[in-house]
Design a protein around this motif. Structure first.
Motif, short mmCIF file in Angstrom:
data_model
loop_
_atom_site.label_atom_id
_atom_site.label_comp_id
_atom_site.label_asym_id
_atom_site.label_seq_id
_atom_site.Cartn_x
_atom_site.Cartn_y
_atom_site.Cartn_z
N VAL A 163 0.80 -1.20 -0.01
CA VAL A 163 0.10 0.01 0.25
C VAL A 163 0.85 1.12 -0.01
N PHE A 164 1.83 1.27 0.73
CA PHE A 164 2.76 2.59 0.85
C PHE A 164 3.58 2.79 -0.51
N ASP A 168 3.66 6.42 -2.73
CA ASP A 168 4.90 7.25 -3.31
C ASP A 168 6.18 6.29 -3.00
N ASP A 169 7.27 6.82 -3.38
CA ASP A 169 8.44 5.91 -3.30
C ASP A 169 9.23 6.68 -1.99
N LEU A 204 -7.11 -0.56 4.37
CA LEU A 204 -6.08 0.28 4.93
C LEU A 204 -5.79 1.41 4.42
N LYS A 205 -5.91 1.85 3.29
CA LYS A 205 -5.82 3.00 2.64
C LYS A 205 -6.70 4.04 3.42
N SER A 213 -2.31 12.55 9.06
CA SER A 213 -0.87 12.79 9.12
C SER A 213 -0.30 13.11 7.86
N ALA A 214 0.98 13.34 7.88
CA ALA A 214 1.67 13.79 6.62
C ALA A 214 1.39 12.70 5.62
N LEU A 215 1.34 11.14 6.03
CA LEU A 215 0.95 10.41 4.94
C LEU A 215 -0.47 10.36 4.52
N SER A 216 -1.26 10.78 5.30
CA SER A 216 -2.82 10.96 4.75
C SER A 216 -2.79 12.22 3.76
#
Length: 224
Positions: A163-164, A168-169, A204-205, A213-216
């Motif tokens: 999922v990560f 993005d990389d 999960l997404k 969060s920053a990932l959100s």
């Protein structure tokens, strides 16, 4: 052993997945019962003193903590997944704990409040995965050709990166060939695949998006 087994679960919990994978590897029939950890029912708190999943009910008797559940299953159900040699078995237990520590780092990553913290946590994950790369064998699984409980621990961990990587990389997994091969083997293992529902990536997404969060915020960026 012939007992009625109920695995009390949460749909996204990686610790539940460990137990489900071990049960599947042993071909044991069990019932899976999901609970809402945001609204824990009283019956669940009675059998889970820490209020966490998984819990394995064995003829109504509760066993909690994933490592304990996996060890119990290995003691009572064939085939044996832990090594027979005591020193090698202890080594495997140590790497199971390493996996639990890595899950804590992953949680810090997806909860990071800003880009600097996100980058720092990605670096911590990378360091841990490099340590793992250094000890992997040349075989298909952690210790060669024999699937073991360490594999059951890391199958759910690698599922996060599926999922990560689509977001993005983050530089966590690139350039680690043994880890990449191991990850691929686990992703194709029937027990690992069946440990979650088909809609796991979407769920999960959605969970990550709701963290604020920053990932959100990365997830919310327009596609390029």
């Amino acid at each position: 052993m012939s007992a009625a087994l109920i695995l009390i679960s949460h749909a996204l919990c990686p610790y539940v997945q460990r137990a489900a994978i071990v049960l599947a590897e042993k071909g044991v029939a069990f019932e899976r019962r999901d609970v809402d950890l945001a609204n824990k029912p009283a019956w669940f708190l009675e059998c889970s003193p820490l209020g966490k999943t998984p819990v394995l009910l064995v003829d109504g008797e509760a066993i909690f903590e994933s490592a304990v559940i996996c060890e119990f299953l290995d003691d009572t159900q064939a085939p044996q997944l832990h090594p027979g040699d005591p020193l090698e078995r202890a080594r495997h237990r140590a790497w199971m704990e390493f996996g639990s520590s890595l899950l804590n780092t992953i949680a810090a990553f997806y909860s990071a409040p800003d880009e600097a913290a996100l980058k720092a946590q990605a670096g911590h994950i990378r360091t841990r995965l490099e340590q793992l790369e250094a000890v992997l064998s040349a075989g298909r699984y952690f210790s060669g050709e024999h699937f073991c409980i360490v594999d059951a621990v890391f199958g759910p961990i690698f599922r996060y990166f599926d999922v990560f990587d689509a977001i993005d990389d983050f530089g966590c997994t690139s350039g680690l060939p043994k880890l990449a091969a191991w990850r691929g083997q686990l992703a194709n293992r029937p027990s690992v695949r069946s440990a979650v529902a088909p809609d796991y990536p979407q769920r999960l997404k959605a969970f990550l998006l709701a963290r604020g969060s920053a990932l959100s915020r990365r997830i919310q960026r327009p596609s390029r």
